[in-house]
Design an enzyme around this catalytic site. Structure first.
Site, short mmCIF file in Angstrom:
data_model
loop_
_atom_site.label_atom_id
_atom_site.label_comp_id
_atom_site.label_asym_id
_atom_site.label_seq_id
_atom_site.Cartn_x
_atom_site.Cartn_y
_atom_site.Cartn_z
CG HIS A 71 26.69 36.83 6.12
ND1 HIS A 71 26.33 37.50 7.27
CD2 HIS A 71 27.86 37.37 5.72
CE1 HIS A 71 27.25 38.41 7.55
NE2 HIS A 71 28.19 38.36 6.62
CE1 TYR A 134 18.77 35.74 10.93
CE2 TYR A 134 18.42 38.11 10.83
CZ TYR A 134 19.23 37.03 11.16
OH TYR A 134 20.45 37.24 11.71
#
Length: 469
Positions: A71, A134
């Site tokens: 992605h 993240y």
């Protein structure tokens, strides 16, 4: 796999531009371990972009072999492992020569990686109960998913060597259905918006950025700096840069009541609105300044000189510069005596020479011409080279000249006699006229722009080329 404790903080470049792998110091004992997963000051000193994260996400994966991706999201990410271990794969899905470039690495809790916008991210867990974390610099929303770019995990051209074959791994149906690289539309870069695109400098910027799809141009009808609607009608998250080539430049009219209001509205109030947007969305803002911010009391003006404007126009330009200076990512490009497409001093003198008219021209105001072709090229250089943010003087090169000297050059290049131009003082020329005060010396020091790697053309060469065209 045992975590390596007390490694020094370090950075390692990868084959994908902008993707950097970091070693993180992890401190442990019999109780467990501790690390500074994100430390802005140290990371920036090491070269990590100050990407201003706004959201922290965690992907928990219960089983070995859980595989997610590939992605590419429309934001930057700083990725690390909280617990467990992963095999990471990253593929550049941005427009450009590095499209399709692959980087892989195993990551544990002592490592992190920075992934710029448009680089595809994937990972496969190598231990049970792995948490993948993240930081991102935009807020996730359902609408944002429409801006993702995807690549199939099994793409043959990427040829990622997954430790656990994909047939034996845990994948989602969506990830299995992603396209191969040949069917991927690369993620376009964020856009640059040029305001004042029909002015002299705007036309030069159109010429130099012609054919670049990521650069948008807006004239006054398309972006009215005096209208609040102009600032709210765009999704600024899709932009990286604004080049403000629009300004109120009617120096003499600015001394009137209506002109004063208009000058402050366009040169200060509008600039403040643009600055607010640039700060909020972390954009680079390029703004055009003027020699009129100085009173002309020095032989040459460098970027550190304090403002001493004489008239309303110069006051508004100085105020606009002060506003722009608080934007973290800004370039103030200070010019003098601008010459481009449209009505200007050089064209007027060329016309007089052609018609055999012998003009009287001011001979005690000294400076250099700034051709819009060179200003546009200098702006592009600053943006492309990543020059340090700040103020840069940018005019053409050569010895400073008076307006009368330049007029004589025009006459000579046009095939007429230099002697057809008569020099007069500014006081004589403007006697009895409603005119704004002007700096007598407008020469700008070009040392800083040269040190940044850009050398403007000599004025005489630029003038000759301009007249020939």
């Amino acid at each position: 796999m045992t975590i390596e404790f007390s490694k020094p903080l370090g950075a390692q470049e990868t084959p994908i531009p902008g993707v950097v792998l970091y070693d993180l110091p992890v401190h442990g004992d019999n109780r467990g371990w501790f690390k500074e997963n994100w430390q802005r000051e140290k990371m920036i000193a090491l070269g990590l972009p100050d990407f201003r994260p706004v959201q922290n996400n965690i992907s928990f994966n219960e089983k070995v072999g859980t595989t997610r991706g590939i992605h590419a999201e429309p934001w930057d990410k700083f990725i690390s492992v909280a617990t467990g271990r992963i095999f990471g794969a990253w593929v550049d899905l941005r427009e450009g020569p590095s499209f399709g470039t692959v980087f892989t690495a195993e990551l544990d809790a002592s490592q992190a990686i920075f992934i710029p916008r448009g680089v595809g991210n994937a990972f496969q867990t190598l231990e049970d109960n792995t948490a993948y974390t993240y930081l991102v610099n935009d807020h996730w929303s359902p609408d944002a998913q429409g801006q993702y770019t995807f690549l199939n995990l099994a793409d043959e051209s990427a040829a990622i060597q997954w430790p656990i074959p994909l047939d034996n791994a845990e994948l989602s149906d969506k990830d299995k259905a992603h396209p191969r690289l040949a069917g991927v539309a690369p993620m376009a870069p964020k856009k640059t918006l040029v305001l004042g695109a029909d002015g002299q400098l705007g036309k030069a910027l159109r010429a130099i950025y012609g054919g670049v799809d990521s650069v948008e141009f807006a004239n006054r009808a398309e972006f009215d700096l005096a209208s609040a609607d102009s600032y709210s009608s765009r999704n600024w998250k899709n932009y990286s840069t604004i080049i403000n080539a629009a300004a109120y430049t009617a120096v003499d009219a600015a001394e009137t009541q209506d002109g004063r209001a208009a000058a402050w509205e366009i040169n200060v109030n509008a600039v403040a609105r643009l600055a607010r947007i640039a700060v909020e969305y972390d954009l680079t803002l390029v703004h055009i300044s003027s020699d009129y911010v100085f009173d002309g009391g020095r032989d040459i003006h460098d970027e550190s000189e304090a403002f001493t404007p004489l008239g309303v126009y110069g006051q508004t330009k100085a105020a606009g510069d002060a506003v722009i200076s608080v934007v973290p990512r800004h370039y103030i490009v200070r010019t003098s005596w601008v010459i481009g497409e449209g009505n200007n001093f050089v064209r007027t003198m060329a016309s007089l020479a052609e018609r055999g008219i012998k003009p009287s021209v001011v001979n005690d105001q000294v400076g250099r011409l700034s051709f819009t072709q060179d200003i546009a090229a200098g702006i592009r250089h600053l943006l492309q080279s990543g020059a340090a943010y700040g103020t840069y003087n940018l005019s053409n090169n050569g010895d400073p000249q008076s307006w009368a000297d330049i007029a004589a050059d025009v006459f000579e290049l046009a095939g007429s006699s230099r002697d057809d131009v008569t020099g007069v003082s500014a006081a004589q020329y403007f006697e009895g006229k409603a005119a704004a005060p002007r700096p007598l010396n407008s020469a700008l020091d070009l040392g800083k722009i040269r040190a940044a790697g850009f050398s403007p053309r000599h004025s005489r060469d630029a003038l000759s080329e301009y007249l020939q065209s």
